[in-house]
Design a protein around this motif. Structure first.
Motif, PDB file in Angstrom:
ATOM      1  N   ASP A 261       0.829  -1.206   0.000  1.00 33.91           N
ATOM      2  CA  ASP A 261       0.000   0.000   0.000  1.00 33.91           C
ATOM      3  C   ASP A 261       0.868   1.262   0.000  1.00 33.91           C
ATOM      4  O   ASP A 261       2.036   1.222   0.350  1.00 33.91           O
ATOM      5  CB  ASP A 261      -0.884   0.039   1.258  1.00 33.91           C
ATOM      6  N   LYS A 263       0.308   5.706   0.951  1.00 34.88           N
ATOM      7  CA  LYS A 263      -0.626   6.670   1.549  1.00 34.88           C
ATOM      8  C   LYS A 263      -0.392   8.030   0.901  1.00 34.88           C
ATOM      9  O   LYS A 263       0.754   8.447   0.733  1.00 34.88           O
ATOM     10  CB  LYS A 263      -0.314   6.742   3.046  1.00 34.88           C
ATOM     11  N   THR A 309      -5.472   5.696   0.980  1.00 30.97           N
ATOM     12  CA  THR A 309      -4.455   4.706   0.615  1.00 30.97           C
ATOM     13  C   THR A 309      -4.840   4.010  -0.689  1.00 30.97           C
ATOM     14  O   THR A 309      -6.025   3.851  -1.002  1.00 30.97           O
ATOM     15  CB  THR A 309      -4.256   3.639   1.715  1.00 30.97           C
ATOM     16  N   ASN A 337       5.271   5.823   0.715  1.00 31.05           N
ATOM     17  CA  ASN A 337       5.096   4.439   0.247  1.00 31.05           C
ATOM     18  C   ASN A 337       5.882   3.440   1.103  1.00 31.05           C
ATOM     19  O   ASN A 337       6.010   2.281   0.754  1.00 31.05           O
ATOM     20  CB  ASN A 337       5.409   4.287  -1.240  1.00 31.05           C
ATOM     21  N   LYS A 341       0.238  -2.453   5.944  1.00 32.00           N
ATOM     22  CA  LYS A 341      -1.126  -2.578   6.470  1.00 32.00           C
ATOM     23  C   LYS A 341      -1.172  -3.825   7.355  1.00 32.00           C
ATOM     24  O   LYS A 341      -0.849  -4.923   6.903  1.00 32.00           O
ATOM     25  CB  LYS A 341      -2.118  -2.709   5.310  1.00 32.00           C
ATOM     26  N   ILE A 383      -2.853   1.268   9.050  1.00 38.93           N
ATOM     27  CA  ILE A 383      -1.635   1.545   8.283  1.00 38.93           C
ATOM     28  C   ILE A 383      -0.594   2.068   9.272  1.00 38.93           C
ATOM     29  O   ILE A 383      -0.906   2.930  10.104  1.00 38.93           O
ATOM     30  CB  ILE A 383      -1.915   2.617   7.204  1.00 38.93           C
TER      31      ILE A 383
END
Ligand code: ADP
Ligand code: ASP
Ligand code: MG
Length: 403
Positions: A261, A263, A309, A337, A341, A383
């Protein structure tokens, strides 16, 4: 007589010695009087190796030809395994995607199995034959070779179980079942004897690659019981079936994590009705999946910060789309980056109050900052900074009595 699908993953067929070992497992099952359809993956590492080769020709290799290339990995293991079984005097035969055929629908590299012809294979099984089928692939109605997404041999196995109406579907892999978290990452992880489809679906969608999520989804939809077990030990595996068959003594069943993931925060966004729709509409049109969204209330009531995200692979494209978006005004974009998660999953959460609080408190005790949160009925995801991943998994594992 029992009709079985046995699926063997990449590590299980990763060398000639292991292919001989898999042939012994199949022979034993066959000698016990069962009809066997084996679904095989490519040898461990092969699919990645083929992707790397394509990139040496062209970074954006033609999608149609990429599927032709990637599907070859499973064809190799089909032939080698059939050969090993023939050497054991079994009447074994490989059936390739176009020979069956395995019909798929949808885009290259992301197709879905919709049907297979069963008569010829059923006749062969009746004649005491052992059938070997390549996982991860099919052909489109136009006759083009397709693949069905990484880890897709699990989905092939479940589709075979459904279409051939088999009595069971056993997923042989390199661990002896589904664990409370990845046992290769956290050694105190514990094996789960039984898990419901919906919990397994959450765990696999949230990063536990031991089962591919779309395979679990199909199994859940058609109520096909699955068993995940080891190719290398004789221990009992994990049974995956309906929630009604399970007693829940714990609120949390497992902890999953993923590092794919990223953000993004839009700082100082003009706060007016429709702004969120204006941000997310072009992203959805570009097939970018937004996962968590947080909007801060602004102190001046004119601007706000919006954090969301996305998949890390989509970061560059997302930034470009945001920059080109003339319908939104904001001061700045920041992104991160290096996040991961972490999710807790459990059907027992529904009836246990305080799970959220315990999770947040546990992470705070380890001074781990939460950057975003999302919840559903049976999962809670946060996260955090990527560097805290292992510590967070260990802490949650301890707090929820999973060690
Ligand atoms: P295969 O090639 O057999 O399909 P995969 O590599 O796709 O095997 O999946 C098995 C791996 O999944 C294990 O080696 C393990 O590291 C990983 N894994 C992640 N989460 C879990 C979990 N909760 N339980 C068991 N294995 C897990
Ligand atoms: N060989 C494919 C992959 O590595 C499919 C699979 O192994 O399930 O993704
Ligand atoms: Mg797999």
């Amino acid at each position: 007589m029992v009709k079985k699908v046995l699926k063997f993953g990449g590590t299980s067929v990763g060398s000639i010695e292991r292919i001989h070992h898999v042939a012994q497992i199949i022979k034993k099952e066959h000698d016990e009087g069962n009809q066997i359809i084996a679904v095989v993956s490519a040898m461990a590492g092969k699919t990645n190796e083929l992707i790397d080769l394509s990139k040496k020709i062209e970074e954006n290799f033609d999608k149609r030809e990429l599927d032709v290339l990637l599907s070859s990995g499973e064809q190799v293991t089909c032939a080698l395994l059939a050969g090993a079984l023939i050497k054991l005097n079994l009447n074994a035969r490989s059936w390739l995607n176009w020979q069956i055929p395995i019909l798929t629908e949808g885009d290259h590299s992301n197709a879905r199995i919709i049907n297979m012809s069963i008569d010829k294979i059923n006749n062969f099984l009746q004649e005491n034959g052992v059938v070997i089928i390549p996982g991860f692939q099919g052909i489109s109605k136009d006759g083009l070779v397709t693949t069905i997404g990484r880890g897709g041999s699990d989905a092939t196995a479940v589709a075979v179980a459904k279409i051939f109406d088999t009595d069971c579907c056993e997923i042989y892999t390199d661990v002896d079942g589904v664990y409370s978290t990845d046992p290769n990452k956290i050694p105190v992880a514990k094996k789960i004897d039984k898990i419901s489809y919906d919990e397994m679906l959450e765990l696999s969608s949230l990063g536990a690659k031991v089962m591919q999520s779309s395979a679990v989804q199909t199994a859940m939809m058609y109520n096909i019981p699955l068993e995940v077990k080891s190719t290398f030990t004789n221990r009992e595996g994990t049974k995956i079936f309906e929630r009604e068959n399970i007693d829940y003594s714990k609120s949390v069943t497992g902890v999953a994590y993923s590092k794919d993931d990223a953000k993004i925060t839009l700082v100082g966004v003009e706060d007016k009705p429709g702004v969120a729709a204006n941000i997310f509409e072009p992203l959805s049109k570009a097939q970018i999946n937004v996962d968590m969204v947080i909007q801060n209330i602004s102190s001046d009531e004119k601007t706000t910060d919006i954090t969301f995200t996305i998949k890390r692979d989509d970061l560059t494209k997302t930034k470009e789309i945001l920059k080109q978006n003339k319908r939104i005004k904001y001061k700045n974009i920041t992104y991160n980056n290096k996040v991961s998660k972490i999710s807790i999953v459990g059907a027992g959460m529904v009836s246990t109050p305080g799970v959220t609080f315990r999770m947040f408190k546990g992470l705070a005790e380890k001074k781990i900052n939460i950057l975003a949160i999302s919840t559903s009925e049976i999962k809670l995801s946060v996260i955090i900074d990527e560097k805290n991943t292992v510590e967070a998994i260990k802490q949650l594992h301890t707090i929820f009595d999973l060690d």
